[in-house]
Design an enzyme around this catalytic site. Structure first.
Site, PDB file in Angstrom:
ATOM      1  CD  GLU A  60       1.740  12.566   2.440  1.00 20.98           C
ATOM      2  OE1 GLU A  60       0.649  11.951   2.498  1.00 20.98           O
ATOM      3  OE2 GLU A  60       2.844  11.985   2.416  1.00 20.98           O
ATOM      4  CG  HIS A 129       9.185   8.823  -5.312  1.00 23.40           C
ATOM      5  ND1 HIS A 129       8.264   7.925  -5.768  1.00 23.40           N
ATOM      6  CD2 HIS A 129       9.158   8.736  -3.955  1.00 23.40           C
ATOM      7  CE1 HIS A 129       7.705   7.307  -4.734  1.00 23.40           C
ATOM      8  NE2 HIS A 129       8.222   7.786  -3.618  1.00 23.40           N
TER       9      HIS A 129
END
Lengths: 327, 339
Positions: A60, A129
């Site tokens: 990321e 999540h």
């Protein structure tokens, strides 16, 4: 009936903007041939190829950094962060680099980048999540923060975000994606929607509910229930959090004099606190009752459905708080 | 793909004229930093300074090989890279003095200085912060078929950051036109290399990602130049990235004010003998017949230029306090600063 989903809106905005401006490209994990884990970029790789749908390793910080660097030399990257929770791995590039580049270079450089972040819960997606992290980003000067709640808004706001010269954090609620991986819907023409312009989703007179993303749906259902009881709710969707439509909020409070803010993020330090402050600063004389915030309880998001439902704001909690507020 | 050692200076293709040019560029960095330290002591520079003194051959050797379209990212110790690239010392001093005539209009200071015309995408206040950004510039060059190359300078300390490893992997995977230049000055802030990594050579990390790693004497400007030529050619040909490790030493502390007591005296003395300006001046005298006057002229040109630059910078206006509200965003909303 038109078949046009939230994912269609996002996908169509990307496609139209790549066609309009070839410097636009998508970069992220599995965004290419496989079309993304939520199928949002499905079909775009076939149309535009790898150069515009750039698949990456799971890195990321490297991905967002690559987008920042590409933006500094003429690219217009759209980053997909598969789950917004993973943005913490890229926080240096978003907060220390992208957000501050224009400012700390005295206006000499800018980072025209969109970071699409999949946010919120889709049911038992668990603590890592499911988070709603918008307040982390609204706190950072230099970032714009967008949170569309409908297919049309998703398309119109993403077009604006892509054309925007500043870094934009674009939240997409995974609970609003419908028919993941299904056939693409109808192409609907949507004009760019300017940032900082909210929308009255429902007119009413007793209370203003400010809400966005998936929680907006719950607010609408709560308003339906309350209407039966004779309580008239106005619903205001700000659509963008930075910039925020303070004038739109005031206009609604002039009609209702009461404010409830509902979002999926935890109440403590959530963006609802900022909205409450806007109302207190701009509209104190209009308020007939204390401002109420309905957010997630201040816990990580649990896995068990019964616990998850308990922690997150839903129709029942919103309706209950409105009843107390108008009493 | 094993790391290799660049040949020490043999002076390939360096004439007296070229040598004096390289020396002058190195001297400009050295004297810029020495004067900056004095000016800071005099109270003209409010913020941090991380002097590049001792590492000049690395910046000058790398930058000398680059073309105008190439871009660079740098570090907290970025003045050398910027001057190596050809930046204007006057605008740099003005920025250090926090004046509107500075490169960043006084909004950046030492740690964030840029020169867009030179493709200098910025010093960086975050260790390892420039590496992914250089990777992104290289990605854009690759995607658009440009023959430009990106260079990322960083230190031994930054090679322990995730940003380094993520970008190394992606750059090798995509064969990006980028040079990773690790200026190993043996210390990550106050911590010596042997206490922050097991490897002796950072370049040994390159083969793990599938790219060549090269160790070179970072105090030898000609040797740095030679390995850079190979790496730049490789990048421009589409053959991908190279990690160049320039072994060097900072003469002063991590920042101005750090007495660097964590370094053994003998080590400092040893490296002082290898001062890149000293050794290159000697080489120019013995191998290229540079006269004492040639060398004195270099010093005098540099000093004159810097004093003119400092005088100009001192005359630049201070920003208005309210200028702090500008440049948060490119676009304002309804004519007002975005809140």
């Amino acid at each position: 009936m038109t078949n046009f989903t939230y994912a269609d809106g996002i996908r169509q905005a990307i496609a139209e903007e790549i066609e309009r401006d070839p410097s636009v490209f998508v970069i992220g994990e599995d965004v290419g041939e496989s079309g993304g884990v939520f199928g949002v970029t499905k079909g775009l790789w076939d149309r535009f190829g790898s150069n515009h749908l750039w698949d990456t390793p799971i890195s990321e910080e490297g991905i967002v950094g690559a987008a920042v660097g590409a933006a500094l030399v003429g690219g217009k990257p759209i980053v997909e962060i598969m789950f917004g929770d993973f943005s913490f791995l890229a926080m240096d590039m978003i907060v220390n680099q992208a957000a501050k580049t224009h400012y700390m270079t005295g206006g000499n450089l800018s980072v025209p980048m969109v970071v699409r972040m999949v946010t919120g819960t889709a049911g038992s997606t668990g603590a890592q999540h499911s988070q709603s992290l918008e307040a982390f980003f609204t706190q950072v000067p230099g970032l714009k923060v967008v949170a569309p709640s409908t297919a049309e808004d998703a398309k119109g706001l993403l077009i604006s975000a892509i054309r925007d010269p500043d870094p934009v954090i674009f939240f997409e609620h995974k609970g609003l994606y419908v028919g993941r991986g299904g056939p693409a819907g109808d192409v609907v023409k949507v004009d760019p929607i300017p940032m900082g312009v909210g929308k009255i989703v429902r007119e009413g007179s007793d209370v203003t509910i400010v809400s966005y993303l998936k929680t907006l749906e719950y607010a609408q259902k709560a308003a339906d229930e309350l209407a039966v009881e004779g309580i008239s709710c106005e619903i205001f969707d700000p659509r963008t959090l930075v910039p925020f439509d303070r004038a739109g909020l005031r206009a609604s409070l002039e009609k209702t004099g009461r404010l409830l803010i509902a979002h999926e993020a935890p109440t403590r330090g959530g963006f609802g606190a900022e909205i409450a402050a806007f109302a207190a600063e701009d509209c104190f004389e209009l308020l007939r009752a204390p401002i109420v915030r309905v957010g997630a309880r201040n816990t990580p998001i649990p896995y068990a459905p019964i616990m998850e439902k308990y922690t997150l704001p839903g129709v029942a909690r919103i309706a209950e708080e409105v009843r107390k507020l108008v009493k | 793909m094993n790391s290799s050692t660049g040949s020490t200076s043999t002076g390939i293709s360096v004439t007296l004229e070229k040598g004096l040019e390289l020396l002058e560029r190195m001297m400009l960095i050295r004297r810029f930093e020495e004067r900056a330290a004095q000016l800071r002591a005099e109270g003209l520079i409010p913020g941090f300074l991380h002097p590049y003194i001792g590492q000049e051959a690395s910046a000058v050797g790398i930058c000398d090989v680059l073309s105008p379209q190439d871009v660079l990212t740098s570090t907290h110790r970025g003045h050398g890279h910027m001057i190596g690239r050809g930046a204007d010392p006057a605008r740099m001093y003005a920025e250090l003095f926090a004046r509107v005539g500075g490169y960043n209009q006084g909004k950046g200071g030492s740690l964030h200085m840029i020169d867009t015309e030179l493709g200098f995408l910025g010093a960086n206040g975050i260790v390892g912060g420039g590496i992914p950004i250089a990777g992104g510039a290289a990605l854009q060059f690759k995607r658009t078929g440009s023959d430009a190359v990106a260079v990322s300078f960083f230190g031994d300390g930054a090679s322990n950051e995730g940003s380094f490893h993520e970008t190394m992997n992606m750059a090798a995977l995509w064969k990006l036109p980028i040079l990773f230049v690790c200026e190993n000055n043996l210390y990550g802030e106050f911590t010596r290399q042997s206490e922050h990594m097991v490897l002796k050579d950072v370049a040994d990390r390159a083969p793990a990602y599938g790219m060549p790693g090269v160790v070179v004497d970072g105090n030898d400007v000609i040797a740095v130049r030679e390995v850079t030529k190979v790496a730049v050619e490789r990048a421009r040909n589409g053959d991908g990235p190279t990690l160049i490790e320039t072994k060097t030493y900072r003469h002063r502390g991590h920042f101005e004010g750090d007495m660097a007591k964590y370094r053994p005296k003998e080590e400092v003395e040893e490296w002082m003998k290898r001062d890149p300006l000293l050794t290159f001046s000697t080489w120019l005298s013995t191998e290229r017949d540079a006269s004492k006057a040639d060398l004195a002229d270099v010093r005098s040109r540099v000093d004159t230029r810097l004093e003119v630059a400092i005088a100009w910078a001192k005359e630049q206006a201070h920003p208005l306090a309210e200028d702090a509200l500008n440049h948060v965003y490119v676009e304002s909303f309804n004519g007002e600063a975005l809140r």
